[in-house]
Design a protein around this motif. Structure first.
Motif, short mmCIF file in Angstrom:
data_model
loop_
_atom_site.label_atom_id
_atom_site.label_comp_id
_atom_site.label_asym_id
_atom_site.label_seq_id
_atom_site.Cartn_x
_atom_site.Cartn_y
_atom_site.Cartn_z
N ALA A 156 1.03 -1.00 -0.04
CA ALA A 156 0.14 0.10 0.02
C ALA A 156 0.80 1.38 0.14
O ALA A 156 0.14 2.29 0.10
CB ALA A 156 -0.99 0.15 1.24
N THR B 8 2.74 2.04 2.03
CA THR B 8 3.03 2.58 3.49
C THR B 8 3.41 1.42 4.40
O THR B 8 3.22 0.43 4.14
CB THR B 8 1.76 3.12 4.02
N GLY B 9 4.00 1.93 5.73
CA GLY B 9 4.37 0.82 6.76
C GLY B 9 3.33 0.84 7.76
O GLY B 9 3.37 0.01 8.56
N ARG B 10 2.13 1.57 7.48
CA ARG B 10 1.28 1.71 8.66
C ARG B 10 0.27 0.49 8.49
O ARG B 10 -0.76 0.77 8.08
CB ARG B 10 0.49 3.07 8.68
N VAL C 5 -3.45 1.43 17.98
CA VAL C 5 -4.33 2.37 17.30
C VAL C 5 -3.29 3.42 16.53
O VAL C 5 -3.12 3.93 15.41
CB VAL C 5 -4.91 3.44 18.38
N SER D 193 -3.04 1.44 10.05
CA SER D 193 -4.35 1.81 9.61
C SER D 193 -5.20 0.72 9.41
O SER D 193 -4.87 -0.52 8.84
CB SER D 193 -4.22 2.54 8.45
N SER D 194 -6.64 0.47 10.02
CA SER D 194 -7.29 -0.58 9.78
C SER D 194 -8.60 -0.44 9.98
O SER D 194 -9.21 0.75 10.12
CB SER D 194 -6.82 -1.52 11.35
N SER D 195 -9.47 -1.46 9.62
CA SER D 195 -10.95 -1.54 9.67
C SER D 195 -11.58 -2.77 9.64
O SER D 195 -10.72 -3.89 9.78
CB SER D 195 -11.25 -0.86 8.12
N PRO D 196 -12.66 -2.96 10.21
CA PRO D 196 -13.15 -4.23 10.61
C PRO D 196 -13.46 -5.02 9.55
O PRO D 196 -14.35 -4.81 8.53
CB PRO D 196 -14.48 -3.84 11.23
N ARG D 197 -12.59 -5.77 8.97
CA ARG D 197 -12.89 -6.84 7.88
C ARG D 197 -11.89 -8.05 8.19
O ARG D 197 -11.06 -8.07 8.82
CB ARG D 197 -12.50 -6.24 6.79
N SER E 20 -1.80 -5.02 2.85
CA SER E 20 -2.57 -4.20 2.27
C SER E 20 -2.93 -2.86 2.71
O SER E 20 -2.66 -2.66 3.91
CB SER E 20 -3.50 -4.90 1.61
N ASN E 21 -3.68 -2.09 1.95
CA ASN E 21 -4.03 -0.90 2.74
C ASN E 21 -5.44 -1.04 3.49
O ASN E 21 -5.85 -0.04 3.99
CB ASN E 21 -4.27 0.31 1.55
N SER E 22 -5.98 -2.32 3.62
CA SER E 22 -7.09 -2.65 4.51
C SER E 22 -6.69 -3.83 5.50
O SER E 22 -7.27 -4.75 5.12
CB SER E 22 -8.41 -2.60 3.94
N ALA F 106 -11.28 2.45 20.71
CA ALA F 106 -10.64 3.90 20.82
C ALA F 106 -11.05 4.84 19.73
O ALA F 106 -11.21 5.89 20.01
CB ALA F 106 -9.08 3.49 20.92
N ASN F 107 -11.12 4.40 18.67
CA ASN F 107 -11.31 5.23 17.28
C ASN F 107 -12.81 6.01 17.38
O ASN F 107 -12.69 6.82 16.87
CB ASN F 107 -11.15 4.21 16.07
#
Lengths: 315, 382
Positions: free
Chosen positions: A161, A163-165, A243, A247-251, A258-260, A270-271
């Motif tokens: 992605a 990025t390293g995040r 946090v 970078s993350s999302s519920p999946r 990857s970017n997700s 927390a978010n």
């Protein structure tokens, strides 16, 4: 259990020592208090969180229609990230503990032990800063390489992605954070293995490694497992570092470069908590209830492992 | 036993609080009268005044507690400092807990006023706010901040994009920086074939709400997701808070993100198509856009709820902006509290307060017309 606690103070009273009575009372009070606090937390989560299990699509947002739509992916992400962190940290922990207990000269073993313990004292927000600001950026070339050359492996499916995040960075930071817990417990357990069996093994002509394999590991197994479980408990609940790092999302996905990347329960709470309306808040508390249950189960398993080990050792 | 003690204590405390509040309030009016003339902020209240500057700040007397939006947080800190230095004996506390939590605390009565990145739209929430106030709550804008669309692309410092292109990028329909849609609007800029990585807020945020509002109004058919505080999809990179988004965007090749304009340093900045030209984010252009926006027709008498004009054709207007609101009650049971709320909030929306706040936060001052309307509404608090 109850007869034990009741008879002891009586005997003390008969001796007429007020100090003992006060001390026993304080100790018992502290013990009861901690149970009350734990129960209070549980009741709070249950009462405030139960309505959250029926949260509406509008409350949850992001296109999810029911609580478990987001609950399962979060549970998956929490366990995936924590387990991956353990997979990295446990071999290191055991190796470090073995080194300190058996291989290192004493003048080296003691300072290393201190440093490992010190690692446990570093606040998670510091790990978060380091992981998010430095480690993530430094690892970008590595992820880029993995994304192009190791994409056959589900964890590194990518695409990279830019990025390293991403999830792997969180896994690495968590691994560092879990390391001291598992190491400290393993070290203690290794130190407790009976000298007699070790010497017997040496007497039979065993090498250092054979001594460890034949006389230390069988004895220490349950203790090490308990240490790993405690580490897992920390990894599951860690919030700030996670946090701040990725970078993350519920999946539900194993793809952690990857970017997700998959999100953990703690980081989801927390978010979303700051701007949550009352409905969303109870939904977040419901997610907290799940996390509470999972960590409780993990810690319970750890206790069971320790108990089993103690029983075997006393035999 | 317990009740009898309470019976005796409560009226005593109440009387004490009332006396102290009157004293402190009179004090604050005296102290502010000089400053108020120049700022036009506070209207003199008719409360009894005893000149006791040593009056202890008991309970509600000179203390005002509010909170909410973090977007206007740094401006609120400045306003509170200004107000307290002009009115010794008052303490203003603004807790930066987030808009949602701020509104909830306001509705439960814990906060005397709230700062929120959106006016109250949820009917249940509105009902509880109305119940807490005993009347329709006051909602006035107090903070305007342009939202900058920023990108991290080596060698490129600025780009021109129209609404539909921006919407397609954030919807993941345009995935490469050298896409024809981007190229055609930026002749002469050499664009690499880097993957575009949109970065959004992972927390609920007024910035997201305003940005998705822009995308859905200016993006046309390219944007089909709802307008919401939470980023509507789960795909793409994200960061927690403005600083999280900035960190993520900085650490990602080919990223594009939306952040408060004051935090856009170091990035390439997108000029947004307005009419036939492209407008860069700035305090003035954002304020112009608010001045050109219409008040929501459903707004009640004490409410300045703007339907922000995202599709302006006037090149003086920058349509991607965040407007944050003050929420308060039209009446308070304690006259000391009422006059303190009135004076403080009036100071915030006054030209002086706006100048001071925007200097501290990098946001835009309210347009003069909006400031005057807000002052008129707030001066009716009693």
């Amino acid at each position: 259990m109850s007869t034990l606690t009741e008879t002891q103070p009586k005997r003390m009273r008969s001796r007429g020592q007020a100090g003992d009575r006060v001390f026993a009372g304080l100790a018992r009070g502290a013990g009861i208090l901690i149970l009350v606090v734990l129960a209070a937390v549980f009741v709070f989560l249950l009462v405030k969180g139960l309505p959250g299990f029926n949260a509406s699509a509008a409350t949850i947002g992001q296109g999810f229609t029911s609580f478990w739509d987001v609950g399962w992916p979060l549970l998956f992400g929490t366990i995936l990230i924590a387990v991956l962190a353990l997979i990295i940290s446990v071999p290191f922990s055991i190796a470090i503990a073995l080194f300190i207990a058996f291989y290192a000269p004493r003048r080296l073993a003691v300072p290393i032990g201190y440093i490992i313990d010190l690692l446990a004292a570093v606040p998670s927000i510091v790990f978060g800063l380091w992981g998010g600001q430095q480690l993530a950026n430094s690892l970008r070339p590595v992820y880029s390489w993995l994304g192009t050359h190791a994409s056959w492996f589900p964890l590194f499916k990518g695409p990279y992605a830019g990025t390293g995040r991403v999830g792997v960075t969180a896994v690495l930071v968590l691994a560092v954070m879990v390391l001291p817990i598992t190491t400290a417990i393993s070290r203690e357990v290794f130190a407790q293995t009976p000298k007699l069996t070790q010497e017997a093994a040496i007497g039979l002509g065993a090498t250092r490694w054979e001594v460890v394999k034949l006389s230390v590991f069988p004895h220490a197994k349950s203790g090490v497992i308990a240490g790993v479980m405690l580490g897992l408990g920390r990894a599951l609940g860690e919030t700030m570092a996670v946090v701040m790092v990725y970078s993350s999302s519920p999946r539900v996905t194993f793809n952690v470069i990857s970017n997700s990347s998959p999100q953990t329960i703690a980081s989801y709470i927390a978010n979303n908590f700051a701007e949550a309306n009352p409905d969303k808040r109870s939904m977040l508390i419901a997610a907290g209830l799940i996390l509470f249950a999972v960590t409780f189960v993990v810690n319970f398993a750890a206790r069971a492992a320790i108990l089993r080990g103690e029983r075997r050792m006393s035999r | 036993m317990k009740t009898s003690i309470r019976r005796a204590v409560v009226p005593g405390v109440a009387a004490l609080a009332l006396a102290a509040s009157l004293a402190a309030c009179g004090d604050s009016n005296n102290a502010s009268s000089g400053a108020a003339d120049s700022s036009g902020a506070s209207a003199a209240s008719g409360s009894a005044s005893t000149d006791s500057s040593t009056a202890p700040a008991v309970n509600n007397s000179g203390t005002l507690t509010g909170g909410g939006s973090t977007a206007q947080g740094s401006a609120q800190v400045q306003w509170a400092t200004d107000f307290q230095s002009k009115n010794s004996g008052t303490t203003i506390t603004y807790n930066q807990v987030g808009s949602g939590a701020g509104r909830t605390s306001f509705e439960s009565g814990a906060y005397t006023f709230a700062g929120s990145d959106a006016y109250i739209t949820d009917p249940t929430e509105y009902a509880s706010a109305k119940k807490a106030c005993g009347a329709d709550p006051i909602e006035v804008p107090d903070y305007v901040d342009p939202i900058a669309i920023v990108f991290n692309l080596q060698g490129v410092k600025s780009l021109k994009l129209d609404g539909p292109t921006i919407a397609k990028i954030f919807a993941g329909k345009i995935t490469k920086w050298d896409d024809p849609a981007i190229k055609s609007q930026n002749p002469g800029v050499s664009l690499p074939s880097t993957q575009i990585q949109p970065v959004h807020r992972s927390d609920d945020s007024g910035t997201t709400q305003n940005f998705t509002d822009y995308l859905s109004q200016a993006g046309g058919s390219a944007w089909s997701s709802p307008v919401s505080q939470t980023w509507p999809t789960t795909s793409g990179l994200n960061g927690n808070g403005t600083s999280g988004v900035v960190t993520t965007a900085q650490g990602t090749d080919g990223s594009i993100a939306y952040v408060d304009a004051s935090k856009a340093g170091g990035f390439g900045i997108v000029s947004v198509k307005v009419g036939n030209t492209y407008v860069a984010p700035s305090a003035d252009t954002a304020a112009n856009d608010l001045a050109a926006s219409k008040v929501d027709p459903t707004a009640k008498a004490g409410q300045l709820n703007y339907k922000i004009n995202r599709t302006s054709n006037d090149p003086k207007n920058y349509p991607v902006l965040l407007v944050s609101y003050l929420i308060a009650c039209p009446t308070y049971s304690n006259s000391g509290v009422a006059s303190l709320v009135k004076n403080y909030l009036s100071y915030i929306v006054s030209p002086d307060g706006q100048a001071s706040g925007s200097k501290a936060s990098g946001a835009a001052p309210l347009p003069a017309g909006v400031s005057a309307k807000a002052t008129k509404i707030l001066s009716a608090i009693k």
